[in-house]
Each structure stands twice: as C-alpha cells, then as structure tokens.
Design a protein around this motif. Sequence first.
Motif, PDB file in Angstrom:
ATOM      1  N   THR A  11      11.302   9.469  10.473  1.00 44.54           N
ATOM      2  CA  THR A  11      10.331   9.170  11.513  1.00 44.54           C
ATOM      3  C   THR A  11      10.392  10.279  12.561  1.00 44.54           C
ATOM      4  N   PRO A  12       9.378  10.411  13.411  1.00 45.49           N
ATOM      5  CA  PRO A  12       9.471  11.422  14.483  1.00 45.49           C
ATOM      6  C   PRO A  12      10.708  11.243  15.355  1.00 45.49           C
ATOM      7  N   PHE A  13      11.128  10.005  15.554  1.00 41.12           N
ATOM      8  CA  PHE A  13      12.343   9.756  16.331  1.00 41.12           C
ATOM      9  C   PHE A  13      13.569  10.301  15.608  1.00 41.12           C
ATOM     10  N   ASP A  14      13.601  10.164  14.277  1.00 44.04           N
ATOM     11  CA  ASP A  14      14.727  10.682  13.498  1.00 44.04           C
ATOM     12  C   ASP A  14      14.777  12.206  13.556  1.00 44.04           C
ATOM     13  N   ARG A  15      13.618  12.842  13.449  1.00 38.20           N
ATOM     14  CA  ARG A  15      13.599  14.304  13.466  1.00 38.20           C
ATOM     15  C   ARG A  15      13.997  14.859  14.828  1.00 38.20           C
ATOM     16  N   THR A  16      13.717  14.115  15.886  1.00 36.82           N
ATOM     17  CA  THR A  16      14.018  14.607  17.232  1.00 36.82           C
ATOM     18  C   THR A  16      15.473  14.368  17.610  1.00 36.82           C
ATOM     19  N   PHE A  17      15.959  13.147  17.384  1.00 34.29           N
ATOM     20  CA  PHE A  17      17.297  12.781  17.857  1.00 34.29           C
ATOM     21  C   PHE A  17      18.328  12.671  16.738  1.00 34.29           C
ATOM     22  N   ARG A  18      17.880  12.687  15.464  1.00 32.23           N
ATOM     23  CA  ARG A  18      18.777  12.615  14.306  1.00 32.23           C
ATOM     24  C   ARG A  18      19.677  11.385  14.392  1.00 32.23           C
ATOM     25  N   GLY A  19      20.988  11.569  14.213  1.00 33.20           N
ATOM     26  CA  GLY A  19      21.888  10.422  14.192  1.00 33.20           C
ATOM     27  C   GLY A  19      22.037   9.717  15.522  1.00 33.20           C
ATOM     28  N   GLY A  20      21.657  10.367  16.619  1.00 31.74           N
ATOM     29  CA  GLY A  20      21.744   9.716  17.926  1.00 31.74           C
ATOM     30  C   GLY A  20      20.563   8.836  18.250  1.00 31.74           C
ATOM     31  N   GLY A  21      19.546   8.845  17.392  1.00 34.11           N
ATOM     32  CA  GLY A  21      18.370   8.024  17.645  1.00 34.11           C
ATOM     33  C   GLY A  21      18.657   6.539  17.705  1.00 34.11           C
ATOM     34  N   PRO A  22      19.397   5.969  16.735  1.00 36.75           N
ATOM     35  CA  PRO A  22      19.687   4.530  16.812  1.00 36.75           C
ATOM     36  C   PRO A  22      20.441   4.126  18.074  1.00 36.75           C
ATOM     37  N   LEU A  23      21.366   4.972  18.531  1.00 35.08           N
ATOM     38  CA  LEU A  23      22.098   4.651  19.757  1.00 35.08           C
ATOM     39  C   LEU A  23      21.162   4.656  20.966  1.00 35.08           C
ATOM     40  N   LEU A  24      20.257   5.630  21.009  1.00 37.49           N
ATOM     41  CA  LEU A  24      19.303   5.685  22.113  1.00 37.49           C
ATOM     42  C   LEU A  24      18.377   4.474  22.087  1.00 37.49           C
ATOM     43  N   LYS A  25      17.925   4.090  20.899  1.00 39.17           N
ATOM     44  CA  LYS A  25      17.072   2.906  20.792  1.00 39.17           C
ATOM     45  C   LYS A  25      17.819   1.651  21.235  1.00 39.17           C
ATOM     46  N   SER A  26      19.104   1.582  20.921  1.00 42.38           N
ATOM     47  CA  SER A  26      19.889   0.411  21.317  1.00 42.38           C
ATOM     48  C   SER A  26      19.989   0.304  22.833  1.00 42.38           C
ATOM     49  N   PHE A  27      20.197   1.431  23.501  1.00 40.22           N
ATOM     50  CA  PHE A  27      20.253   1.404  24.961  1.00 40.22           C
ATOM     51  C   PHE A  27      18.888   1.062  25.559  1.00 40.22           C
ATOM     52  N   LEU A  28      17.817   1.542  24.942  1.00 37.36           N
ATOM     53  CA  LEU A  28      16.487   1.169  25.415  1.00 37.36           C
ATOM     54  C   LEU A  28      16.254  -0.332  25.253  1.00 37.36           C
ATOM     55  N   GLY A  29      16.709  -0.885  24.126  1.00 38.60           N
ATOM     56  CA  GLY A  29      16.597  -2.329  23.942  1.00 38.60           C
ATOM     57  C   GLY A  29      17.412  -3.097  24.960  1.00 38.60           C
ATOM     58  N   LEU A  30      18.602  -2.588  25.285  1.00 38.77           N
ATOM     59  CA  LEU A  30      19.433  -3.240  26.295  1.00 38.77           C
ATOM     60  C   LEU A  30      18.764  -3.195  27.665  1.00 38.77           C
ATOM     61  N   ILE A  31      18.134  -2.067  27.989  1.00 37.63           N
ATOM     62  CA  ILE A  31      17.419  -1.965  29.266  1.00 37.63           C
ATOM     63  C   ILE A  31      16.260  -2.959  29.311  1.00 37.63           C
ATOM     64  N   PHE A  32      15.589  -3.137  28.178  1.00 32.80           N
ATOM     65  CA  PHE A  32      14.493  -4.106  28.130  1.00 32.80           C
ATOM     66  C   PHE A  32      15.010  -5.526  28.376  1.00 32.80           C
ATOM     67  N   VAL A  33      16.144  -5.871  27.763  1.00 36.31           N
ATOM     68  CA  VAL A  33      16.721  -7.206  27.977  1.00 36.31           C
ATOM     69  C   VAL A  33      17.123  -7.378  29.438  1.00 36.31           C
ATOM     70  N   LEU A  34      17.693  -6.333  30.039  1.00 37.94           N
ATOM     71  CA  LEU A  34      18.050  -6.403  31.460  1.00 37.94           C
ATOM     72  C   LEU A  34      16.814  -6.600  32.330  1.00 37.94           C
ATOM     73  N   LEU A  35      15.723  -5.930  31.971  1.00 37.04           N
ATOM     74  CA  LEU A  35      14.485  -6.084  32.731  1.00 37.04           C
ATOM     75  C   LEU A  35      13.963  -7.515  32.638  1.00 37.04           C
ATOM     76  N   VAL A  36      13.979  -8.074  31.416  1.00 35.74           N
ATOM     77  CA  VAL A  36      13.539  -9.463  31.249  1.00 35.74           C
ATOM     78  C   VAL A  36      14.445 -10.409  32.027  1.00 35.74           C
ATOM     79  N   MET A  37      15.747 -10.133  32.011  1.00 40.07           N
ATOM     80  CA  MET A  37      16.689 -10.982  32.744  1.00 40.07           C
ATOM     81  C   MET A  37      16.410 -10.946  34.243  1.00 40.07           C
ATOM     82  N   GLU A  38      16.105  -9.765  34.780  1.00 43.85           N
ATOM     83  CA  GLU A  38      15.811  -9.660  36.204  1.00 43.85           C
ATOM     84  C   GLU A  38      14.509 -10.376  36.555  1.00 43.85           C
TER      85      GLU A  38
END
Length: 274
Positions: free
Chosen positions: A46-73
Amino acid sequence: MVYCPKCGAVNDDQATFCQKCGGRIVIPQQPASEPVKRAPAVWNQTPFDRTFRGGGPLLKSFLGLIFVLLVMEIFGALSGESAFAGNFADFLGDTLLLFFLMFLLGFFFGYYNRKYPRESAIVSPLVTAIIVTFVLWVVSNVFTLLGESQSDDFLTVMGDMVSSVLYIIFLLILLLGYIGVIMKAGSFGVPPPNVNVPPAPPAAAPQPAPYAPRKRMGRSNRDKIIFGVCGGMAEYLDTDPFLVRVLWVVGTLLTSGVLILVYVILAMIMPKYP
C-alpha cells in the motif's frame, strides 16, 4: 604463449615485445562481468507500506490510540449531561492499553499478511478470532453501560448474553478458520485418475499442462512431539517448526487453553503423512 600480431611468432606469456620482429604485443583484456542484479521482491504494498515500511503498523497503532483518546475526551466532556457518556469514557480509559495492543496486532498482521501471505496463513484464524472477539466484547460492554444508565433491562440482558457466548464465538471462528486453511491447502482434495491421452496430431491445439497435485497440509510423522500438527504446518509453510510451536503456545496462553481443544480437533481431521 602469445602470438605476435605482426609476424605470428610464438612468445612467452609475459612478453610485451616480439622476440623475432620486436613488435609490441598487446594482450586484449576481457571486460569484467557485471554482477547479476536481482529484481526486488514484489508484494501487495500500500502507499503507507512504501512510505513507512515496517514502521507503518506502529504509526497506525498510535494514530488509533489518539483516536480513542479523542473519543474518550469527547464523552468525558458530555459526562455531565449523560450518565452513559461518563461511564463509557471511564471504560475507554480503563482499556486504553488493550485497545493499543489490538491495534498493534491488527496492523502488524495486516502488514505481514500482505508481505508474506503464505507464512501468515498459519496465524490468520487466530488473529481474526482475537480481533472479532475483542470487538464483540466492546459491544457487550456498550450494551451493559447503556442498560445501566437508562435502566433498560433488555440492553443489560443483551450485553450479558453477548458476553457469555464470547468464548464460543472465539472457538467457532478459530475452528472454521483452520478448517478453511486445511481445505485451501488441499488436504481433502483427491487427485483425478490418470487417463491415457493419445498423442495429439501435429496440427492440433496445444494440450493443457499435466495435472500436478498441490502440496497438502497434514500431520508430520518426521517432526512431531505429540500428534505432529505443528510439524505438519511448518512443513507446509516451509518454516521452522519451533516458531510454529512457540506461536501455538502463546496463543494457548492468550486464549486460556482454547487452542488445546483446537489442537486435538486438528489432530483428528488432518491426514497423516510420512
């Protein structure tokens, strides 16, 4: 020996001038062979894989965590107007780490499933069962919180009912998933009988390629500790059986021993190969 290009006399290999005519001997040098360049491995990036390679899943996980924090707030800000909003915000705060772990599991599995689809097939049913069970667990808690905040017995019963059948749903998804993996591997396929086909005339259309049976998954008789299930999976995937056993043990601990029952069922339905 080298030959003089002018008179054709024979000279020593190291001679630079002809011993007979005195002409200069030039030894042509062969060009160095270029190293063979291998084409890079092609996989469903995917374009995300080509840009961030193996670090893409970790970045997506932190983005998901930020989304959960936003919903919690957001729900925390509405806690003064709704009891459910406050309870749901507290629930998200208590399960932040669990949400982050689920994000890591899902995104990293998706990345490696795109990159190594054959190797990741062995853990695909387990990951799917864990994620689906987690989502249903969140839904059951939402029903329970709604029922408690609105004094609705129906929603509370729905939440309790979904929560009580979670392990059954997990086991069912896991079992059906591994049955699908085995069937996809061709374990239950029967090769067609050999038929003597007469040679085609010279002007006839080309004949199809002969039947080649697919590699099958079965219980290994060469690399087994109990029934050879993990060894057979490792042989089918061309991977280290120790890795398969470690993943199976970890999955057994995460599922409170459910994979032990799955192992026994697979040992009964998987064919045994030498």
